[in-house]
Design an enzyme around this catalytic site. Sequence first.
Site, PDB file in Angstrom:
ATOM      1  N   GLU A  88       4.746  48.295  78.732  1.00 50.90           N
ATOM      2  CA  GLU A  88       5.031  46.851  78.926  1.00 50.90           C
ATOM      3  C   GLU A  88       3.818  46.361  79.793  1.00 50.90           C
ATOM      4  O   GLU A  88       3.912  47.139  81.147  1.00 50.90           O
ATOM      5  CB  GLU A  88       6.183  46.604  79.489  1.00 50.90           C
ATOM      6  CG  GLU A  88       7.484  46.664  78.222  1.00 50.90           C
ATOM      7  CD  GLU A  88       8.927  45.884  79.162  1.00 50.90           C
ATOM      8  OE1 GLU A  88       8.375  45.660  80.203  1.00 50.90           O
ATOM      9  OE2 GLU A  88       9.761  45.881  78.244  1.00 50.90           O
ATOM     10  N   ASP A 140      11.385  38.759  89.084  1.00 51.57           N
ATOM     11  CA  ASP A 140      11.147  39.355  90.254  1.00 51.57           C
ATOM     12  C   ASP A 140      11.789  39.980  91.060  1.00 51.57           C
ATOM     13  O   ASP A 140      11.424  39.758  91.990  1.00 51.57           O
ATOM     14  CB  ASP A 140       9.314  40.066  90.563  1.00 51.57           C
ATOM     15  CG  ASP A 140       8.232  40.095  88.575  1.00 51.57           C
ATOM     16  OD1 ASP A 140       8.870  40.107  88.048  1.00 51.57           O
ATOM     17  OD2 ASP A 140       6.568  39.208  88.632  1.00 51.57           O
TER      18      ASP A 140
END
Length: 270
Positions: A57, A68
């Site tokens: 990824e 995040d």
Amino acid sequence: MMVLEQSETSRLGPVFDSCRADNRAALIGYLPTGYPDVPTSVDAMIELVESGCDIIEVGVPYSDPGMDGPTIARATEVALRGGVRVRDTLAAVEAISQAGGRAVVMTYWNPVLRYGVCAFARDLESAGGHGLVTPDLIPDEARQWIAASEKHRLDRIFLVAPSSTPHRLVTTVGASRGFVYAVSVMGVTGARDAVSQVVPELVARVKAVSDIAVGVGLGVRSREQAAQIGGYADGVIVGSALVSALGDGLPRLRALAEELAAGVRQRTFM
């Protein structure tokens, strides 16, 4: 209950088929482009390929990374200060492909909109990319991306969480191709000491409605955790722990990736 069958046009389908034939889960490793700098980040991604990661990824750093965790957010800040661009992510995808790896891009939706949805899909296909993980895009708002991904044969990886309603889960799974990304909470990512018990139930909910592969992102940072999640998931997704390891240098990253690759090969059934 009707089971949704995955389209045979999935780019990542053969990866999961191969892993199933080996009686193991796929190892999916995340790193952001540009951390600690663009060339090192690309070298790190190739290290992941060589260390046993089945899918890479490739992250697009974004200035407002709402989902995040602190480790990835800090790495993203470093990358943005270094001037990383979306084209650097596409170049990283190309390098991974040339090294024999399979890459998907993970990005918030705004950078794709700015780049142009059709142009991004075209350039991702040209770079050898297999698909796109879109954490803040829901299928209801993804009409343009679904059309572009069909045209350019790219997989669509949407997120599901334990909080997903039955309707939302079916909608999300039906719109996905390649795999579905299962998270413990629809929120912040990061490495954890203990793995959540609600996620095996979420994987079972997906399996009840589709034969699509399910990748689980649960803050994995050890061989034991990779083995445990690999016992019920088709893919074990690791991000924050790899980013932390890269902060200590490429040898540490390689060591952790090899440890995790061993973990998915000794899956622990619950």
